[in-house]
Design an enzyme around this catalytic site. Structure first.
Site, short mmCIF file in Angstrom:
data_model
loop_
_atom_site.label_atom_id
_atom_site.label_comp_id
_atom_site.label_asym_id
_atom_site.label_seq_id
_atom_site.Cartn_x
_atom_site.Cartn_y
_atom_site.Cartn_z
N ASP A 109 8.78 -2.14 -0.64
CA ASP A 109 9.43 -2.24 0.67
C ASP A 109 9.32 -3.60 1.34
O ASP A 109 8.23 -4.18 1.39
CB ASP A 109 8.81 -1.23 1.65
N GLU A 161 10.97 8.21 5.55
CA GLU A 161 10.18 6.98 5.50
C GLU A 161 10.93 5.83 6.19
O GLU A 161 12.13 5.91 6.44
CB GLU A 161 9.90 6.57 4.04
#
Length: 481
Positions: free
Chosen positions: A24, A204
């Site tokens: 990420d 998320e």
């Protein structure tokens, strides 16, 4: 060019780490004329492991300078995803008078005392030297809820109307909103999403921001959805459009409406930069998928980011939708542009790094598009199905797909032609294609792993004719030279 950027499949104009594992994007913030990119990083292997924050900076979001690791695991656990902001008014008290600094808000991922059960809490670190060194706040964690297992990925921003910091936090299958005056003390504000949108996996990496449209503004909430192994797509990202008053987000659409940010398999966990001063909202995603991210056929490194994308809202016949286009700064890597006025059906490619701009007008065909031939046996097909009204990217024969049964895929996006026309902007790198249709109405991001570079472009029109209104090919430079 750095020797470490010549490996097979190494992206040449998408950001990737020099070595080891990345996932990420984190802590993206603009400060003192630098774009900061932090990212989930495992410095000791090429698969997911104990997370650190890697770090790079850029003047244009295209060319990057690698910096040392910013945050390392500590007694509270690994350093999971989060965000960074400029504390312009020293609300934290961390900084010297009239000297704003950077504050990182991240998830400390540890375990409960005397247990192996995961414990996720929110922590702070701050920097007084443009992000080169970081001090962790002695009062960490600043936010904890031991009743929630998945409690992570804080995205924080300053809300002018209420003079408060706002945090959106992924909390299992919802997004919880908190507010604060100083980043160190947080209050519960509201919760969103119990029944809204897709719940195919854990929620998320949220984001929340306003965008202008029609003389007013609307708020966009981005939510990534983890891979639960039950859907064909694996991990992917949805978004919601609505209203936000500083405490509560209200969705404009009914709960059954699902809006996908990207219809490709390989755009996940993306969020936007904080504190960009020119009014743009710019997004960056992780160009992979949890279904196969740990096993893609790269060696020295794993993973890359998408191109940075400017986000906007536009009205469509289905309602207001999020549009995305590569940032204008991508022009810094453009070389010679060739305009094709005579529309040959077979065009040799002189580079594997290329931008394709093409506009079709449907006549009598039921399917049209183009094929990128990588070798005699490997090809990627980008096309439009007139009968099903779908844009598609077919990578079933694009190259190596032996590492996962989920990788060979025809990626489809529902889409109507615009007055019988389809305009495509396509960026082809060594191991990916990014497709933007009709000025960013639809995006499809896809990894591919051909054994050779892109060799030629073949135009096709099935069972009828299609007019090519314009076609330009632009060679692109490597960002690592």
């Amino acid at each position: 060019m750095n020797q470490t950027y010549k490996e097979l499949h190494r992206p040449q104009f998408h950001f990737s780490p020099e070595e080891k594992w990345m996932n990420d994007p984190n802590g993206m913030v603009f400060f003192n004329n630098e774009y900061h990119l932090f990212y989930q990083y495992h410095p000791y292997g090429t698969t997911w492991g104990p997370m650190h924050w890697g770090h790079a900076v850029s003047k244009d979001m295209i060319h990057w300078e690698h910096l040392p690791i910013a945050l390392i695991p500590d007694e509270l656990g690994a350093i999971f995803s989060g965000s960074a902001v400029v504390d312009w008014n020293n609300t934290t008290g961390f900084f010297d008078k009239n000297q704003p600094g950077l504050v990182a808000i991240y998830t400390s991922a540890g375990t409960y005392p005397d247990s192996d059960r995961p414990l996720q809490q929110q922590s702070l670190a701050y920097s007084k030297d443009n992000g080169r060194t970081w001090v962790k706040y002695e009062g960490n964690p600043v936010l904890s809820d031991i009743s929630i297992t998945d409690y992570r990925d804080p995205k924080v921003f300053w809300h002018n109307e209420t003079n408060k910091w706002v945090m959106v936090l992924a909390t299992g299958q919802t997004i919880t909103i908190y507010t604060s005056l100083n980043l160190t003390e947080w209050e519960f504000a509201s919760e969103f999403g119990h029944t809204a949108g897709s719940h195919d996996g854990v929620w998320e990496c949220p984001d929340l921001f306003a965008l202008p449209i029609g003389g007013t503004e609307k708020w966009v909430m981005i939510v990534s959805i983890g891979d639960n192994g039950m859907t064909a797509e694996g991990s992917r990202t949805q978004y919601f459009i609505g209203q936000f008053d500083g405490t509560t987000f209200i969705n404009d659409y009914d709960d059954t409406t699902v809006l996908w940010l990207d219809y490709g398999r390989d755009n996940y966990a993306g969020v936007s930069w904080s504190d960009i001063q020119d009014g743009r909202r710019i997004y960056l995603g992780w160009m992979s998928n949890w279904r196969y991210a740990n096993v893609v056929p790269t060696d020295v490194w794993r993973s890359a980011m998408t191109l940075p994308r400017e986000l906007s809202l536009a009205a469509t016949e289905d309602g207001v939708r999020l549009f995305q286009r590569p940032v204008a700064e991508v022009s810094t890597i453009k070389k010679e542009m060739k305009i094709y006025t005579e529309k040959a059906s077979k065009i040799p490619l002189t580079s594997s790094l290329i931008e394709i701009n093409i506009e079709f007008e449907k006549e009598s065909s039921n399917q049209f598009g183009f094929v990128i031939n990588h070798s005699e046996e490997e090809k990627t097909v980008i096309g439009y199905d007139v009968l099903e009204e779908k844009l598609f990217v077919d990578r079933t024969k694009s190259g190596d797909n032996s590492f996962s049964t989920s990788f060979p895929a025809i990626q489809e996006a529902p889409m109507k032609l615009n007055h019988q026309r389809l305009k495509l902007q396509v960026f082809v790198d060594t191991s990916s294609v990014e497709v933007y249709a009709n000025d960013g109405e639809i995006a499809i991001t896809s990894l591919l792993f051909p054994s050779e570079g892109s060799k030629e472009l073949l135009l096709f029109s099935n069972e009828g004719t299609t007019k090519v209104l314009n076609l330009t090919l632009t060679e692109l430079n490597s960002i690592w030279k």
